[in-house]
Design a protein around this motif. Structure first.
Motif, PDB file in Angstrom:
ATOM      1  N   LEU A   1       0.832  -1.214   0.014  1.00  0.00           N
ATOM      2  CA  LEU A   1       0.008   0.093  -0.037  1.00  0.00           C
ATOM      3  C   LEU A   1       0.850   1.236   0.028  1.00  0.00           C
ATOM      4  O   LEU A   1       0.564   2.148  -0.614  1.00  0.00           O
ATOM      5  N   VAL A   2       1.824   1.354   0.808  1.00  0.00           N
ATOM      6  CA  VAL A   2       2.685   2.435   0.956  1.00  0.00           C
ATOM      7  C   VAL A   2       3.373   2.735  -0.357  1.00  0.00           C
ATOM      8  O   VAL A   2       3.554   3.807  -0.915  1.00  0.00           O
ATOM      9  N   VAL A   3       3.865   1.560  -0.884  1.00  0.00           N
ATOM     10  CA  VAL A   3       4.857   1.681  -2.191  1.00  0.00           C
ATOM     11  C   VAL A   3       3.889   2.520  -3.199  1.00  0.00           C
ATOM     12  O   VAL A   3       4.195   3.304  -3.813  1.00  0.00           O
ATOM     13  N   THR A   4       2.516   1.921  -3.237  1.00  0.00           N
ATOM     14  CA  THR A   4       1.605   2.411  -4.264  1.00  0.00           C
ATOM     15  C   THR A   4       1.353   4.131  -4.155  1.00  0.00           C
ATOM     16  O   THR A   4       1.504   4.629  -5.008  1.00  0.00           O
ATOM     17  N   GLN A   5       1.316   4.230  -2.710  1.00  0.00           N
ATOM     18  CA  GLN A   5       0.833   5.617  -2.391  1.00  0.00           C
ATOM     19  C   GLN A   5       2.162   6.673  -2.837  1.00  0.00           C
ATOM     20  O   GLN A   5       2.123   7.637  -3.306  1.00  0.00           O
ATOM     21  N   PHE A   6       3.160   6.194  -2.558  1.00  0.00           N
ATOM     22  CA  PHE A   6       4.433   7.108  -2.870  1.00  0.00           C
ATOM     23  C   PHE A   6       4.733   6.850  -4.424  1.00  0.00           C
ATOM     24  O   PHE A   6       5.260   7.887  -4.970  1.00  0.00           O
ATOM     25  N   ALA A   7       4.511   5.719  -5.049  1.00  0.00           N
ATOM     26  CA  ALA A   7       4.566   5.713  -6.577  1.00  0.00           C
ATOM     27  C   ALA A   7       3.746   6.791  -7.046  1.00  0.00           C
ATOM     28  O   ALA A   7       4.187   7.699  -8.053  1.00  0.00           O
ATOM     29  N   VAL A   8       2.625   6.886  -6.841  1.00  0.00           N
ATOM     30  CA  VAL A   8       1.676   8.064  -7.152  1.00  0.00           C
ATOM     31  C   VAL A   8       1.954   9.432  -7.029  1.00  0.00           C
ATOM     32  O   VAL A   8       2.197  10.177  -7.818  1.00  0.00           O
ATOM     33  N   SER A   9       2.531   9.550  -5.891  1.00  0.00           N
ATOM     34  CA  SER A   9       3.088  10.965  -5.380  1.00  0.00           C
ATOM     35  C   SER A   9       4.235  11.279  -6.333  1.00  0.00           C
ATOM     36  O   SER A   9       4.244  12.415  -6.702  1.00  0.00           O
ATOM     37  N   ILE A  10       5.062  10.254  -6.522  1.00  0.00           N
ATOM     38  CA  ILE A  10       6.261  10.749  -7.222  1.00  0.00           C
ATOM     39  C   ILE A  10       6.172  10.989  -8.689  1.00  0.00           C
ATOM     40  O   ILE A  10       6.505  11.965  -9.256  1.00  0.00           O
ATOM     41  N   VAL A  11       4.979  10.150  -9.236  1.00  0.00           N
ATOM     42  CA  VAL A  11       4.692  10.708 -10.525  1.00  0.00           C
ATOM     43  C   VAL A  11       4.051  12.017 -10.625  1.00  0.00           C
ATOM     44  O   VAL A  11       4.353  12.797 -11.682  1.00  0.00           O
ATOM     45  N   LEU A  12       3.420  12.340  -9.767  1.00  0.00           N
ATOM     46  CA  LEU A  12       2.598  13.593  -9.817  1.00  0.00           C
ATOM     47  C   LEU A  12       3.798  14.724  -9.560  1.00  0.00           C
ATOM     48  O   LEU A  12       3.983  15.614 -10.249  1.00  0.00           O
ATOM     49  N   LEU A  13       4.695  14.402  -8.693  1.00  0.00           N
ATOM     50  CA  LEU A  13       5.833  15.327  -8.600  1.00  0.00           C
ATOM     51  C   LEU A  13       6.508  15.672  -9.632  1.00  0.00           C
ATOM     52  O   LEU A  13       6.818  16.666 -10.205  1.00  0.00           O
ATOM     53  N   ILE A  14       6.894  14.519 -10.401  1.00  0.00           N
ATOM     54  CA  ILE A  14       7.687  14.752 -11.772  1.00  0.00           C
ATOM     55  C   ILE A  14       6.806  15.272 -12.798  1.00  0.00           C
ATOM     56  O   ILE A  14       7.275  16.289 -13.238  1.00  0.00           O
TER      57      ILE A  14
ATOM     58  N   GLN B   1      -0.545  27.018 -17.359  1.00  0.00           N
ATOM     59  CA  GLN B   1      -0.448  27.600 -16.198  1.00  0.00           C
ATOM     60  C   GLN B   1      -1.211  26.934 -15.084  1.00  0.00           C
ATOM     61  O   GLN B   1      -0.710  26.594 -13.896  1.00  0.00           O
ATOM     62  N   LYS B   2      -2.572  26.987 -15.349  1.00  0.00           N
ATOM     63  CA  LYS B   2      -3.424  26.487 -14.430  1.00  0.00           C
ATOM     64  C   LYS B   2      -3.103  24.814 -14.127  1.00  0.00           C
ATOM     65  O   LYS B   2      -3.387  24.667 -13.027  1.00  0.00           O
ATOM     66  N   GLN B   3      -3.095  24.378 -15.350  1.00  0.00           N
ATOM     67  CA  GLN B   3      -2.414  22.959 -15.252  1.00  0.00           C
ATOM     68  C   GLN B   3      -1.351  22.813 -14.004  1.00  0.00           C
ATOM     69  O   GLN B   3      -1.555  21.985 -13.191  1.00  0.00           O
ATOM     70  N   GLY B   4      -0.206  23.688 -14.191  1.00  0.00           N
ATOM     71  CA  GLY B   4       0.868  23.556 -13.372  1.00  0.00           C
ATOM     72  C   GLY B   4       0.275  23.650 -12.154  1.00  0.00           C
ATOM     73  O   GLY B   4       0.947  23.133 -10.987  1.00  0.00           O
ATOM     74  N   SER B   5      -0.517  24.789 -11.909  1.00  0.00           N
ATOM     75  CA  SER B   5      -0.657  24.905 -10.217  1.00  0.00           C
ATOM     76  C   SER B   5      -1.459  23.980  -9.881  1.00  0.00           C
ATOM     77  O   SER B   5      -1.378  23.800  -8.489  1.00  0.00           O
ATOM     78  N   LEU B   6      -2.595  23.469 -10.504  1.00  0.00           N
ATOM     79  CA  LEU B   6      -3.515  22.230  -9.986  1.00  0.00           C
ATOM     80  C   LEU B   6      -2.508  21.156  -9.914  1.00  0.00           C
ATOM     81  O   LEU B   6      -2.786  20.451  -8.684  1.00  0.00           O
ATOM     82  N   PHE B   7      -1.445  21.063 -10.781  1.00  0.00           N
ATOM     83  CA  PHE B   7      -0.641  19.617 -10.606  1.00  0.00           C
ATOM     84  C   PHE B   7       0.002  19.833  -8.956  1.00  0.00           C
ATOM     85  O   PHE B   7       0.136  19.077  -8.434  1.00  0.00           O
ATOM     86  N   THR B   8       0.558  21.095  -8.880  1.00  0.00           N
ATOM     87  CA  THR B   8       1.312  21.379  -7.654  1.00  0.00           C
ATOM     88  C   THR B   8       0.493  20.937  -6.467  1.00  0.00           C
ATOM     89  O   THR B   8       0.872  20.335  -5.689  1.00  0.00           O
ATOM     90  N   CYS B   9      -0.696  21.537  -6.586  1.00  0.00           N
ATOM     91  CA  CYS B   9      -1.811  21.263  -5.636  1.00  0.00           C
ATOM     92  C   CYS B   9      -1.777  19.908  -5.244  1.00  0.00           C
ATOM     93  O   CYS B   9      -1.946  19.443  -4.242  1.00  0.00           O
ATOM     94  N   PHE B  10      -2.181  19.107  -6.371  1.00  0.00           N
ATOM     95  CA  PHE B  10      -2.272  17.535  -6.271  1.00  0.00           C
ATOM     96  C   PHE B  10      -1.330  16.970  -5.712  1.00  0.00           C
ATOM     97  O   PHE B  10      -1.522  15.848  -4.776  1.00  0.00           O
ATOM     98  N   ALA B  11      -0.268  17.178  -6.334  1.00  0.00           N
ATOM     99  CA  ALA B  11       0.878  16.428  -5.739  1.00  0.00           C
ATOM    100  C   ALA B  11       1.248  16.571  -4.273  1.00  0.00           C
ATOM    101  O   ALA B  11       1.431  15.792  -3.591  1.00  0.00           O
TER     102      ALA B  11
END
Lengths: 221, 811
Positions: free
Chosen positions: B438-451, B683-693
């Motif tokens: 579970l933790v691996v999945t969570q971090f994988a998703v987070s890292i994808v969003l970060l990148i 720009q919007k996409q970028g800020s939303l991504f930041t938010c979601f990440a």
């Protein structure tokens, strides 16, 4: 009431069976007050757990009120257990998040007894143990002796025929211990069969019969 | 019984406040995100569906292609003759209506003058095709007569105040008078176009405006958005199949290739009205559309965040449940069946997730207004209140509750009470490894969003900072007005007298717009001119365009007032010379060249520059110079001012403007703002991504916190023993952290290819893009690992500092 025939219990350690109980034959009649004694690791608690149906034996036959417990299905066994057996522990084992009242009530919930009836039954036993004033307190707000009293009240609420106690006074001071043993004596006089595990000769003396265990066998010497 | 369960559930929540808080809070945040994204998706997919005939309305679009069938241009609008001809040739067409968006128009009533942006010409049957309620006036003929206009209440109020607007006369562009014949309700936010002012289509028949002849025969002016109403479930493909024959019947032959059928070079299509907003990305649209891809991306993010939040919830619930081992043992001793224990745990987790849903709904309701302000969308929580949406929403907590409850419930209910009560209970390795997944999945998703976030911003930075090949700083852009046709030279001279005005120029379009105008070109071939197959777009400019925008000249020279023949000469860009197959630009200079039938000479080659956004390749471009009579080609004026006193320059320009065009409001934008606008969606996409990440990482950390707390509590004895044997605090923290960092590392390895693939395909939308750098991945990994490390340290340090006597005494 209880008939154990060649009961053995072992666990495998490194592929070899390590016996906790070996070849126990025991007969206990209704109305007895039995004390099981013996050094640490002699298998007292294991025997009590098997009698109390909390644990299975590895081998042997166990008859409870003429029923073959060893061959009963989980559901029937649990039915039998719910109806006839009450358990008291050394560490009381009350649910910390429930009040005294709710702790005592819990077994009744699992016996599907109606709410109004439950109220009456719990009120009765609170009254009898003189802990009515404590009914809304949580276990952590009580002294050890009071907690054990609640534990016993909980064990008795379903009007069991058999009361099993695993070192009930082990965590109590001597005065509180004596009170509990007096209570047991009194319950036994009212017809409840009691089996207790104890280290103390003094407590064992309250009983009508003493069984000594040594290395998983009944010590007859 | 349930009452007893609920009671204990609440008391347990209250007892372990911290764990309960992160558990419920994590799920709440996740659900809030999901609900918000859901309202957005519902909004995006609702476009134009409110029309009663929505499913039967089709838009006619037109594409241009070369002989090989490669489409070079596809417009959402067509030429004016197509509508009536289609209606004539296909009797199945029930209704046809057209709108034409005009540029910004100054309008005046008495002393009130405003520049109006959303001015449309509209057919009189518009009201019978689209559901546009008419508040005042007659639906059937409000737009029938020429020189009639219908307005929105807001516009009417702007000009007439509270007076009755009907039959008032409003003046357009200081040239034409229009009579107000109706007031219509503004189209809702989820419409693909938003007229504020609609002029009757029949006005166009006036020869000073457009003329009947043009309406009937001008196939070149593809600006008329044409909508058809077809019968229900009409086989549209069959009609489209007949379009080539239709084109050949009515259209003149292609000038480049007179022998070929016209249908070999152009095609017509029908597009469902409801597809326009999300699925139509044509080169000409009425307004900027949404994008189905964006809807998918956000949908995926919503699901991911929900997934993370649920995983988290499960994870923490499992951790929490081990604290309840004793309770379960006692309940079993008290006579509870396994099913009863399972039921208790399931009902508890469903209850808690419902609690989270209620909190999430409240949060959603509270934040939506500010989200609407920031994004400029009109999202409404009411869109969620419909059975098709509400039922799944209500089922989510049940599902989440069951999913997160089922594991602990099954697992816990199987305990042997005698063991639990003796304190022998140890969570098996099974739980830990399940929760590690579970933790691996969570971090994988987070890292994808970060990148993804990092790459979106890199691309954005790249687009905004890369040299465009011309200078866009301190350039004012204004709408050109025909009132200047005869006075432009003196207007220009007056402005240039001010030293703060560096240069100015007229043109048909300005950078940041699209390049869509095209004619046929011919190059010198021996003594004659031979048509070329290359597509070359044109831009009509005056002498000063290249100078105003500081576009470098690579070969030859710029247009100049010193050569009177320059109005028939051409300047091409380097891309055009390449398209013509010429290796060195100098080779073309001085040669004859014809464009749009006008013969002239190539006088210069300019460097390539990004006229359009970075999404588009630089296209072959030719600059043409209209004569004074052809000044109608100009739509814009660009003015380059000095950077040191922009305000002063502006004031002076306005003063001059007012002298020359007293009737026309002075309105301008800065070119760099227009370029920023181009990347607004990124720009919007970028800020939303930041938010979601951020949210994803946050929730993942909550999960990690839970897991580490749990796993450390399981190892408390080991830690005690190690300390007694002389282990230092640091070595214990290291020991505890290492295991978790391993998980983050595995997550990173899973995340990297996924992130690379998704961002690689995202970047393909841009003709000019960054390459994905390895260090972005490294940094994302490091960020995730550090955040994880900090989270774990909280627990690890506490455990390492604890007195070993305490932890060992319990045995």
């Amino acid at each position: 009431m209880i008939d154990l025939k060649r009961i053995s219990k072992w666990v495998n350690v490194g592929g070899k069976p390590n016996f906790i109980l070996k070849d126990i034959n025991l007969n206990i009649k209704e109305g007895e007050f039995v004390s099981i004694m013996g050094p640490s690791g002699s298998g007292k608690s294991s025997l009590l757990n098997i009698i109390g149906m909390l644990d299975d034996s590895s081998e042997g036959e166990y008859f409870f009120l003429e029923q073959a417990v060893h061959s009963l299905k989980e559901k029937q066994r649990s039915q039998l257990y719910k109806q006839y057996i009450g358990f008291v522990f050394q560490a009381y084992h009350l649910i910390d998040e429930l009040t005294v009242y709710e702790n005592i009530e819990t077994p009744l919930i699992y016996q599907n007894i109606k709410s109004s009836e439950r109220q009456a039954m719990v009120a009765d036993i609170l009254d009898r143990f003189q802990i009515v004033g404590k009914k809304d307190l949580f276990p952590t707000q009580l002294s050890g002796g009071q907690q054990q009293l609640v534990g016993i009240a909980r064990a008795l609420i379903g009007k069991p025929k058999l009361l099993l106690a695993d070192e009930p006074t082990g965590n109590l001071n001597s005065r509180q211990g004596e009170e509990i043993m007096e209570l047991f004596k009194q319950l036994n006089n009212e017809g409840v069969t009691i089996i207790q595990v104890t280290h103390s000769e003094k407590n064992a003396a309250y009983g009508s019969r003493i069984i000594n265990l040594l290395d998983g066998r009944v010590d007859l010497s | 019984m349930l009452k007893n369960y609920l009671k204990i559930a609440f008391r347990n929540l209250a007892k372990h406040k911290f764990i309960s808080f992160i558990n419920i809070f994590g799920l709440t945040v996740g659900l809030t995100c999901c609900l918000l994204i859901l309202t957005y998706i519902l909004h995006e997919t609702s476009y134009d569906r409110y029309h009663k005939q929505a499913d039967n309305i089709w838009r006619v679009t037109r594409s241009w292609n070369n002989k090989e069938g490669i489409v070079s241009l596809h417009l959402g609008a067509v030429a004016p003759p197509f509508g009536p001809l289609l209606q004539n040739d296909f009797p199945d067409i029930q209704k046809m209506t057209r709108v034409l968006l005009t540029g910004t128009q100054p309008m005046r009533y008495e002393d009130k003058v405003f520049n109006e942006k959303d001015v449309y010409f509209a057919d009189n049957n518009l009201f019978s095709v689209f559901d546009v309620p008419l508040l005042q006036g007659d639906r059937r003929n409000a737009l029938t007569d020429p020189f009639c206009v219908v307005l929105t209440p807001a516009v009417a109020h702007k000009y007439f105040g509270n007076a009755d607007p009907i039959n008032k006369v409003i003046r357009l562009n200081n040239q034409y008078n229009f009579k107000v014949t109706g007031i219509f309700e503004p189209l809702p936010g989820n419409s693909h176009f938003h007229p504020e002012i609609m002029l009757s289509f029949n006005t166009l028949k006036d020869s000073t405006i457009y003329g009947e002849k043009n309406l009937a025969s001008n196939f070149g002016n593809n600006a008329f958005f044409t909508y058809l109403v077809l019968p229900k479930n009409y086989p549209v493909k069959n009609m489209e199949a007949q379009f080539p024959a239709f084109i050949d019947r009515h259209m003149p032959a292609n000038k480049k290739d007179p022998a070929a059928k016209p249908s070999q070079y152009t095609r017509l299509y029908l597009q469902p009205l409801t597809d326009i907003h999300l699925r139509s990305h044509l080169d000409e649209e009425l307004e900027e559309n949404g994008d189905i891809k964006r809807v998918y991306i956000f949908g995926a993010i919503a699901l991911f965040i929900l997934l993370i939040a649920c995983i988290n919830y499960m994870n923490l619930s499992t951790a929490r449940s081990t604290l309840r081992a004793k309770e379960i043992g006692i309940r079993k001793v008290a006579g509870a069946h396994r099913q009863e224990i399972i039921f208790q745990f399931l009902s508890e987790s469903v209850l808690v997730s419902f609690l989270a849903l209620i909190l999430a709904a409240a949060l959603c309701w509270l934040t939506l207004p500010s989200i609407n302000t920031v994004t400029g969308l009109q999202l409404s929580i009411q869109s969620l209140i419909q059975p098709a949406v509400l039922i799944p929403i209500l089922l989510t907590p049940v599902l989440v509750g069951l999913l997160s409850g089922v594991y602990p419930a099954l697992f816990m209910s199987s305990f042997q009470p005698s063991k639990v009560l003796k304190g022998l209970f140890k969570a098996g390795n099974g739980t830990v490894s399940f929760r590690k997944v579970l933790v691996v999945t969570q971090f994988a998703v987070s890292i994808v969003l970060l990148i993804s976030t990092a790459i979106v911003f890199q691309q954005l930075h790249y687009m905004q900072s890369t040299s465009l090949g011309f200078s866009k700083e301190h350039v004012l852009v204004m709408d050109y007005n025909v009132g200047l046709n005869n006075t432009y030279e003196s207007f220009r001279t007056r402005l240039l007298q001010d030293s703060r005005v560096l240069q100015l120029s007229r043109s048909s379009r300005v950078p940041s717009g699209r390049l869509l105008d095209q004619s046929g070109a011919s190059t010198e071939s021996g003594d004659s001119l031979r048509p070329v197959s290359a597509d070359i777009k044109f831009l009509a400019v005056d002498h000063d365009f290249i100078n105003t925008y500081k576009i470098p000249i690579v070969a030859g020279r710029d247009f100049s007032r010193n050569y009177t023949t320059d109005s028939t000469n051409y300047v091409l860009n380097v891309a055009a010379t390449k398209a013509l197959g010429i290796k060195t630009p100098e080779d073309l200079v001085g040669h004859s060249f014809a464009y749009g039938g006008a013969k002239g000479r190539v006088i210069g080659i300019m460097g390539d520059f990004n006229f359009e956004s970075m999404h588009q390749q630089i296209v072959p471009l030719i600059l043409t110079m209209p004569t004074a009579k052809q000044a109608y080609n100009f739509n814009n004026i660009s003015i380059k001012v000095a950077g040191n006193d922009v305000t002063g320059a502006l004031a002076n320009i306005e003063k001059v403007w007012k002298t020359y065009l007293p009737e026309i409001p002075f309105q301008y934008t800065f070119l760099d703002e227009k370029f920023d606008q181009l990347y607004k969606s990124e720009q919007k996409q970028g800020s939303l991504f930041t938010c979601f990440a951020g949210i994803a990482i946050f929730i993942a950390c909550l999960g990690l916190l839970g897991l580490s707390a749990f796993s450390i509590s399981q190892r408390i004895k080991e830690i005690g023993v190690r300390k007694v044997l002389g282990a230092s605090t640091g070595s214990i923290v290291g020991l505890l952290s290492r295991d978790f960092l391993k998980l983050v590392a595995i997550a990173a390895l899973i995340a990297f290819p996924i992130a690379w693939y998704t961002m690689h395909s995202w970047l393909r939308d841009f003709a000019y893009r960054i390459s994905i750098e390895w260090w972005v991945f490294l940094i994302a990994g490091i960020v995730a690992a550090s955040v994880a490390l900090i989270t774990i340290s909280f627990q690890a340090i506490r455990a390492a500092l604890a007195n070993p006597v305490k932890s060992l005494r319990s045995e």
